[in-house]
Design an enzyme around this catalytic site. Structure first.
Site, mmCIF file in Angstrom:
data_model
loop_
_atom_site.group_PDB
_atom_site.id
_atom_site.type_symbol
_atom_site.label_atom_id
_atom_site.label_comp_id
_atom_site.label_asym_id
_atom_site.label_seq_id
_atom_site.Cartn_x
_atom_site.Cartn_y
_atom_site.Cartn_z
ATOM 1 N N ASP A 120 -1.655 96.294 54.147
ATOM 2 C CA ASP A 120 -0.331 96.026 54.517
ATOM 3 C C ASP A 120 0.327 94.617 54.342
ATOM 4 O O ASP A 120 1.454 94.480 53.957
ATOM 5 C CB ASP A 120 0.278 96.692 55.977
ATOM 6 C CG ASP A 120 -0.975 96.331 57.094
ATOM 7 O OD1 ASP A 120 -1.654 95.234 56.645
ATOM 8 O OD2 ASP A 120 -0.968 96.798 58.216
ATOM 9 N N THR A 138 -0.386 101.121 65.302
ATOM 10 C CA THR A 138 0.485 101.916 66.354
ATOM 11 C C THR A 138 1.441 103.159 65.714
ATOM 12 O O THR A 138 1.730 104.108 66.619
ATOM 13 C CB THR A 138 1.123 101.068 67.037
ATOM 14 O OG1 THR A 138 2.200 100.363 66.637
ATOM 15 C CG2 THR A 138 -0.023 100.175 67.880
ATOM 16 N N GLU A 171 3.032 94.234 73.150
ATOM 17 C CA GLU A 171 2.756 95.622 72.903
ATOM 18 C C GLU A 171 1.979 96.133 74.266
ATOM 19 O O GLU A 171 2.166 97.326 74.957
ATOM 20 C CB GLU A 171 2.353 96.177 71.815
ATOM 21 C CG GLU A 171 3.304 96.067 70.706
ATOM 22 C CD GLU A 171 2.502 96.112 69.298
ATOM 23 O OE1 GLU A 171 1.193 96.376 69.312
ATOM 24 O OE2 GLU A 171 3.058 95.872 68.282
ATOM 25 N N ASN A 188 -5.654 84.929 60.462
ATOM 26 C CA ASN A 188 -5.230 85.939 61.494
ATOM 27 C C ASN A 188 -4.942 85.418 62.834
ATOM 28 O O ASN A 188 -5.812 84.579 63.498
ATOM 29 C CB ASN A 188 -6.302 87.264 61.598
ATOM 30 C CG ASN A 188 -6.343 87.868 60.427
ATOM 31 O OD1 ASN A 188 -6.547 87.351 59.160
ATOM 32 N ND2 ASN A 188 -6.352 89.326 60.481
#
Length: 466
Positions: A240, A14, A307, A299
């Site tokens: 990341d 994002t 969000e 995950n």
């Protein structure tokens, strides 16, 4: 005292930002030098990443730093995993990279499993089955007769693509390649024989390099136009989450981590992959870390839920800051409804608030009467899911898990940390919030010879960032 400056480009789903770290005397300080949004673009019902926009912002940031006449030691780039760009024979980018939230891979895993059985694929790669894994995207593109795939002479994962745009040099960084579902975790190479069985040429990916490898230096035109000169670009832990885990301020191996952002990644750091029938049944994944470690993790849908609700509410005229939303959730702490955050219906709905309300109704929970109720539902649901995954992790961990390190932007959510501690029964150690950028920087510092290993990195982080 000689100081070094490291520039970390940290790109999320994002937003992206650049962080400049000044490193000296075994300590560092950081400043954010630019930030810009990153969103998918839709064309003909397909979703893509506007990598050219990201690259343009990179150049602007580099020009701004050059104008300040700063001497920069190196640059590192980390991004999300699985997605990739197509490079033509003449070195140009063939269109925009497809985005992992594009539904074009729906049903594709089952098609791949007809040729490569699920058990065989997991035994080779150790990667959990998720629709958007690179191997499934490649197969979907082949089924679509993608002109980009047909014309490609090279494929580059997102951090490697951005490094290529800056340097003109191609590599395939290990940690991001390990997310693809097509890397043999034992040999740490792309399994070309596996891919050939589904009609994919695995040699399209360059050779795999480990974190800390020098990709190249800024292209001559960029070095000149920005005034920065020939700065080395380092292949850091390009995924990341791998960069974030490198920044866990642990003093012993006996920890679990929760990288809390759009996704929540919960796992442990191990010396070897854990690949067996039970880890497959529980859908755990084995991804690469720095210094030959494995990130054994799961995950979990994370702040994506918040969000997307926040976007819906903003369209309705209700704008909230993150601290306001935490306070609202605490005021509604007694709301009883919960959801499964990993339900596929929450992957990319048109309206997250409506989708969650529908799920609560179908499961006979009372409807949320306020936005605080909705936030309480999400935070309680995440804490419960973290507790469930931690119980699974204890089955596999070759050590006693003694604490949970929560890192990333979500670690600043003191309410969720408290509810997570209550649900898991473990001490929750929050921070650093800037874990991904810090891990990126620390791998650059190691490449520059300033730190010896990940434990020294973590000691420096504790002394500097907490």
């Amino acid at each position: 005292m000689t100081e070094h400056r490291f520039l970390a480009f940290d790109c999320g789903a994002t937003s992206c930002r650049a962080v400049l770290a000044t490193f000296g005397n075994n300590k560092f300080r950081m400043e954010e030098v630019c930030r810009f949004p990153n969103t998918t673009v839709e064309k003909d019902g397909k979703f893509f990443w506007d990598v050219n926009s990201i690259y343009s912002h990179f150049l602007q940031c580099l020009s701004d730093l050059g104008a300040k006449r700063l001497k920069i030691t190196s640059i590192g780039i980390d991004t999300w995993g699985v997605d990739f760009g197509h490079i033509a024979a003449d070195g140009t980018l063939l269109g925009l990279p497809r985005a992992y939230r594009d539904p074009y891979t729906d049903g594709i895993p089952e098609q791949v499993f007809q040729t490569i059985p699920r058990n065989e694929l997991y035994a080779a790669t150790g990667i959990q089955t998720m629709n958007f894994n690179t191997i499934f995207q490649l197969y979907a593109q082949r089924q679509e007769h993608s002109p980009q795939l047909a014309q490609a002479r090279h494929l580059l994962f997102m951090p490697d693509l951005l490094s290529y745009m800056l340097t003109g040099q191609m590599v395939c960084e290990y940690t991001v390649a390990s997310t693809s579902g097509m890397m043999d975790q034992r040999t740490r190479t792309i399994d070309t024989a596996l891919l050939s069985r589904i009609g994919i040429d695995g040699t399209l990916f360059p050779h795999v390099v480990q974190p800390g490898t020098v990709v190249g230096t800024l292209r001559g035109d960029i070095a000149s136009s920005t005034g920065l000169g020939s700065i080395p670009v380092i292949a850091v832990a390009g995924h990341d989450t791998a960069s974030a885990i490198a920044a866990v301020p642990a003093t012993s191996p006996n920890f679990a981590y929760l990288s809390s952002g759009t996704w929540s990644l919960m796992g442990i750091e191990t010396s070897q992959p854990i690949i067996n029938a039970e880890s497959q049944r529980c859908n755990f994944t084995n991804e690469g870390g720095i210094e030959g470690t494995t990130r054994f993790l799961k995950n979990i849908t994370g702040m994506w839920l918040v969000e997307q609700c926040r976007k819906t509410w903003a369209r309705q005229g209700h704008t909230y800051t993150y601290p306001q939303m935490v306070a609202m959730a605490e005021q509604s702490a007694d709301y009883a409804g919960t959801i499964n955050p990993d339900n596929p219906r929450f992957a990319n709905p048109a309206d997250m608030d409506t989708e969650i309300r529908a799920d609560l109704t179908e499961n006979n929970f009372p409807a949320p009467t306020t936005h605080g109720d909705m936030l309480s539902c999400i935070y309680h649901s995440l804490a419960q899911r973290y507790a469930q995954v931690l119980l699974m992790l204890r089955q596999f961990a070759p050590f006693d898990i003694q604490r949970l390190h929560v890192i990333g932007g979500g670690s600043a959510n003191t309410l969720l940390n408290r509810w997570t501690a209550q649900a898991t029964g473990l001490p929750v150690v929050p921070g650093p919030t800037e874990a991904t950028a810090i891990g990126n920087i620390m791998v650059q510092a190691k490449a520059a010879g300033l730190v010896a290993d990940r434990w020294q990195m973590r000691k420096i982080i504790m002394d500097s960032a907490l």
